[in-house]
Design a protein around this motif. Sequence first.
Motif, PDB file in Angstrom:
ATOM      1  N   PHE A 337       1.078  -1.391   0.084  1.00  0.00           N
ATOM      2  CA  PHE A 337      -0.308  -0.205  -0.286  1.00  0.00           C
ATOM      3  C   PHE A 337       0.642   1.210  -0.111  1.00  0.00           C
ATOM      4  O   PHE A 337       1.274   1.180   0.431  1.00  0.00           O
ATOM      5  CB  PHE A 337      -0.826   0.008   1.405  1.00  0.00           C
ATOM      6  CG  PHE A 337      -2.292  -0.818   1.149  1.00  0.00           C
ATOM      7  CD1 PHE A 337      -2.937  -0.943  -0.282  1.00  0.00           C
ATOM      8  CD2 PHE A 337      -1.945  -2.045   2.060  1.00  0.00           C
ATOM      9  CE1 PHE A 337      -4.106  -1.696  -0.092  1.00  0.00           C
ATOM     10  CE2 PHE A 337      -3.106  -3.798   1.832  1.00  0.00           C
ATOM     11  CZ  PHE A 337      -4.291  -2.493   0.969  1.00  0.00           C
ATOM     12  N   PRO A 338       0.630   2.533  -0.531  1.00  0.00           N
ATOM     13  CA  PRO A 338       0.880   3.082  -1.047  1.00  0.00           C
ATOM     14  C   PRO A 338       1.237   4.425   0.203  1.00  0.00           C
ATOM     15  O   PRO A 338       1.193   5.218   0.180  1.00  0.00           O
ATOM     16  CB  PRO A 338       1.051   4.135  -2.092  1.00  0.00           C
ATOM     17  CG  PRO A 338      -0.444   3.832  -2.426  1.00  0.00           C
ATOM     18  CD  PRO A 338      -0.334   2.274  -1.532  1.00  0.00           C
ATOM     19  N   ILE A 339       1.357   4.037   1.711  1.00  0.00           N
ATOM     20  CA  ILE A 339       1.137   5.404   3.328  1.00  0.00           C
ATOM     21  C   ILE A 339       2.115   4.174   3.621  1.00  0.00           C
ATOM     22  O   ILE A 339       2.987   3.804   3.529  1.00  0.00           O
ATOM     23  CB  ILE A 339      -0.485   5.033   3.051  1.00  0.00           C
ATOM     24  CG1 ILE A 339      -0.928   3.105   3.618  1.00  0.00           C
ATOM     25  CG2 ILE A 339      -1.075   5.115   2.118  1.00  0.00           C
ATOM     26  CD1 ILE A 339      -1.787   2.926   4.918  1.00  0.00           C
ATOM     27  N   SER A 340       2.124   5.331   4.367  1.00  0.00           N
ATOM     28  CA  SER A 340       3.549   5.807   5.718  1.00  0.00           C
ATOM     29  C   SER A 340       2.241   5.864   7.102  1.00  0.00           C
ATOM     30  O   SER A 340       1.068   7.020   6.414  1.00  0.00           O
ATOM     31  CB  SER A 340       4.750   6.497   5.232  1.00  0.00           C
ATOM     32  OG  SER A 340       3.979   7.241   5.627  1.00  0.00           O
ATOM     33  N   LEU A 341       2.866   5.615   8.604  1.00  0.00           N
ATOM     34  CA  LEU A 341       2.623   6.106   9.271  1.00  0.00           C
ATOM     35  C   LEU A 341       2.167   7.674   9.067  1.00  0.00           C
ATOM     36  O   LEU A 341       3.819   8.124   8.763  1.00  0.00           O
ATOM     37  CB  LEU A 341       2.784   6.191  10.478  1.00  0.00           C
ATOM     38  CG  LEU A 341       2.318   4.250  10.622  1.00  0.00           C
ATOM     39  CD1 LEU A 341       2.822   3.947  11.853  1.00  0.00           C
ATOM     40  CD2 LEU A 341      -0.017   4.539  11.048  1.00  0.00           C
ATOM     41  N   ALA A 342       2.177   8.556   9.722  1.00  0.00           N
ATOM     42  CA  ALA A 342       1.464  10.222   9.225  1.00  0.00           C
ATOM     43  C   ALA A 342       1.895  11.065  10.637  1.00  0.00           C
ATOM     44  O   ALA A 342       1.638  12.386  10.478  1.00  0.00           O
ATOM     45  CB  ALA A 342       1.451  11.098   8.527  1.00  0.00           C
ATOM     46  N   TRP A 343       1.334  10.332  12.255  1.00  0.00           N
ATOM     47  CA  TRP A 343       1.588  11.716  13.084  1.00  0.00           C
ATOM     48  C   TRP A 343       3.234  11.367  13.261  1.00  0.00           C
ATOM     49  O   TRP A 343       2.812  12.876  14.221  1.00  0.00           O
ATOM     50  CB  TRP A 343       1.040  10.537  14.376  1.00  0.00           C
ATOM     51  CG  TRP A 343      -0.010   9.793  14.507  1.00  0.00           C
ATOM     52  CD1 TRP A 343      -0.455  10.533  14.382  1.00  0.00           C
ATOM     53  CD2 TRP A 343      -0.237   8.655  14.357  1.00  0.00           C
ATOM     54  NE1 TRP A 343      -2.188   9.966  14.935  1.00  0.00           N
ATOM     55  CE2 TRP A 343      -1.173   8.498  14.844  1.00  0.00           C
ATOM     56  CE3 TRP A 343       0.281   7.396  14.215  1.00  0.00           C
ATOM     57  CZ2 TRP A 343      -2.214   7.054  14.546  1.00  0.00           C
ATOM     58  CZ3 TRP A 343      -0.638   6.048  13.931  1.00  0.00           C
ATOM     59  CH2 TRP A 343      -1.706   5.824  14.369  1.00  0.00           C
ATOM     60  N   ALA A 344       4.088  11.461  12.458  1.00  0.00           N
ATOM     61  CA  ALA A 344       5.495  11.945  12.430  1.00  0.00           C
ATOM     62  C   ALA A 344       5.936  11.844  10.683  1.00  0.00           C
ATOM     63  O   ALA A 344       5.770  10.472  10.294  1.00  0.00           O
ATOM     64  CB  ALA A 344       5.882  11.787  13.446  1.00  0.00           C
ATOM     65  N   LEU A 345       6.772  12.689  11.427  1.00  0.00           N
ATOM     66  CA  LEU A 345       7.619  13.020   9.451  1.00  0.00           C
ATOM     67  C   LEU A 345       9.572  13.842   9.914  1.00  0.00           C
ATOM     68  O   LEU A 345       9.164  14.617  10.758  1.00  0.00           O
ATOM     69  CB  LEU A 345       7.421  13.378   8.075  1.00  0.00           C
ATOM     70  CG  LEU A 345       5.874  13.109   7.762  1.00  0.00           C
ATOM     71  CD1 LEU A 345       5.634  13.799   6.702  1.00  0.00           C
ATOM     72  CD2 LEU A 345       6.436  11.481   7.361  1.00  0.00           C
ATOM     73  N   THR A 346      10.358  12.856   8.798  1.00  0.00           N
ATOM     74  CA  THR A 346      11.365  13.844   8.912  1.00  0.00           C
ATOM     75  C   THR A 346      11.392  15.235   8.118  1.00  0.00           C
ATOM     76  O   THR A 346      10.344  14.799   7.167  1.00  0.00           O
ATOM     77  CB  THR A 346      12.752  13.032   9.058  1.00  0.00           C
ATOM     78  OG1 THR A 346      12.849  12.714   7.557  1.00  0.00           O
ATOM     79  CG2 THR A 346      12.785  11.885   9.367  1.00  0.00           C
ATOM     80  N   ILE A 347      12.006  16.764   8.282  1.00  0.00           N
ATOM     81  CA  ILE A 347      11.648  17.969   7.813  1.00  0.00           C
ATOM     82  C   ILE A 347      12.200  16.601   6.176  1.00  0.00           C
ATOM     83  O   ILE A 347      11.679  17.630   5.551  1.00  0.00           O
ATOM     84  CB  ILE A 347      12.514  18.142   8.447  1.00  0.00           C
ATOM     85  CG1 ILE A 347      12.368  18.844   9.652  1.00  0.00           C
ATOM     86  CG2 ILE A 347      13.198  19.725   7.630  1.00  0.00           C
ATOM     87  CD1 ILE A 347      12.595  20.078  10.232  1.00  0.00           C
ATOM     88  N   HIS A 348      13.347  16.577   5.850  1.00  0.00           N
ATOM     89  CA  HIS A 348      13.379  16.062   4.797  1.00  0.00           C
ATOM     90  C   HIS A 348      12.716  15.075   4.035  1.00  0.00           C
ATOM     91  O   HIS A 348      12.195  15.429   2.755  1.00  0.00           O
ATOM     92  CB  HIS A 348      15.224  14.553   5.227  1.00  0.00           C
ATOM     93  CG  HIS A 348      16.559  15.639   5.586  1.00  0.00           C
ATOM     94  ND1 HIS A 348      16.595  16.695   6.299  1.00  0.00           N
ATOM     95  CD2 HIS A 348      16.964  16.200   4.561  1.00  0.00           C
ATOM     96  CE1 HIS A 348      17.727  16.952   5.788  1.00  0.00           C
ATOM     97  NE2 HIS A 348      18.272  16.867   4.825  1.00  0.00           N
ATOM     98  N   LYS A 349      12.250  13.984   4.672  1.00  0.00           N
ATOM     99  CA  LYS A 349      10.562  13.596   4.052  1.00  0.00           C
ATOM    100  C   LYS A 349       9.600  14.399   3.880  1.00  0.00           C
ATOM    101  O   LYS A 349       8.834  13.635   3.077  1.00  0.00           O
ATOM    102  CB  LYS A 349      10.607  12.178   4.853  1.00  0.00           C
ATOM    103  CG  LYS A 349      11.492  11.218   4.845  1.00  0.00           C
ATOM    104  CD  LYS A 349      11.336  10.137   3.446  1.00  0.00           C
ATOM    105  CE  LYS A 349      12.797   9.163   3.367  1.00  0.00           C
ATOM    106  NZ  LYS A 349      12.500   8.123   3.848  1.00  0.00           N
TER     107      LYS A 349
END
Length: 411
Positions: A337-349
């Motif tokens: 599935f083209p998703i990732s958990l998104a409560w948090a991300l790195t600034i780069h990503k």
Amino acid sequence: MEMNADQKKALKLLKGSGNVFLTGAAGSGKSVLIRYFLKDLPSKTFPTLASTGAAAILVGGRTFHSFFGLGIMEKGIQATYERAITNQAIIKRIKKVHGVIIDEVSMLSGPVLRTAEMIARKIRENTSPWGGIRVIAVGDFAQLPPVNLFKRQREWAFLDEVWEMSEFQPAILNQVIRTQDSTFLHILNQVRIGNISPNVKSFLTSRSVLPPSDFKGTRLFARREDVDRYNLNRLGEIDSKAYNFETIYTGKSQEIEKFKKHSPIGDSITLKEGALVMLRQNDPEGKWVNGSLGSIEKITDSELTLLLTSQREVHIKPCDFTLLNSEGDPAVTARNFPISLAWALTIHKAQGTTLDQMVADLRGLWEPGQAYVALSRARTPQGLFLDGWTPSSLKSDPLVHQFHQSLLFSD
């Protein structure tokens, strides 16, 4: 596609001849314009080359380094050059191409760009810049900087002789589309050039408040370990069944291991109904884009039902993430599935995404442009909350500001 005056002017340059540098602040529509320009061009003779492996995977493309046969340049410029100009596959590829798009050119150092130009000129036996290959460089040097290979100081591409030699025509997008708040835009422009004015200090302090109790946005951290820890903690708070989806890889094992270092998805994805997720690919039908946020309403083995923050319900099926080899053919494919958990991300990503609600930690940043990239993800100042900030984290390189000012003067 409806265009503003800057975009129309830029498109005219793109459709003309000569090399072009397409630039503009975060959220000014550079990627959208390039996609529009490329829609009728053959990818084999006018490929998009990404500056990093992560970017290449997201666009289903190949890297600048692989296309020009640079590798990691571990033995320096001359050894890299000599190896490339005797490689028959590289010779054939570079002779065949008409032009290239260099995406996020700010992340390529001057020596890397210069080595590629030397290789192209030699192989094509043409003394014109890049051996006559048309080069369209895209990016904003005020965002993320290049990885230094040879020196401690920043080896910005525009400082190298190859930049002047390339004779780039500047195409500048001055109108930011992501946000229409003029006060917020002024603050972002000040942060972009490293001017920590009283207005900037006042604004950042005013946004250093707790998000509302019903906050459904994303937190940005500088480091990957903080992101992983936060996402797993939030997933654990949901009292419902966990579903695990393994990523299926196709390709040679050595190439798969390289792919994993840059992939937007992991070896597996653990999800629960109610989880906040980010879509990591553009939908061909335009229902969502890379960076769209939503919560999972229903999970089956073959489909996810998401309610996007726009209140649109969408159905997501597994799809392929592909990294092309130097010839433009699939080297590795990862299916999930083209998703990732998104409560948090790195600034780069988070670069390239638009967030309606976000919390950022602007303490302990070390790269020029990091704070600007983080703050400019927000669509409105009302949707921006800060865990904290320090003046030392609001870094910019004065050479970048001087360069962009010179473009405005020459445009």
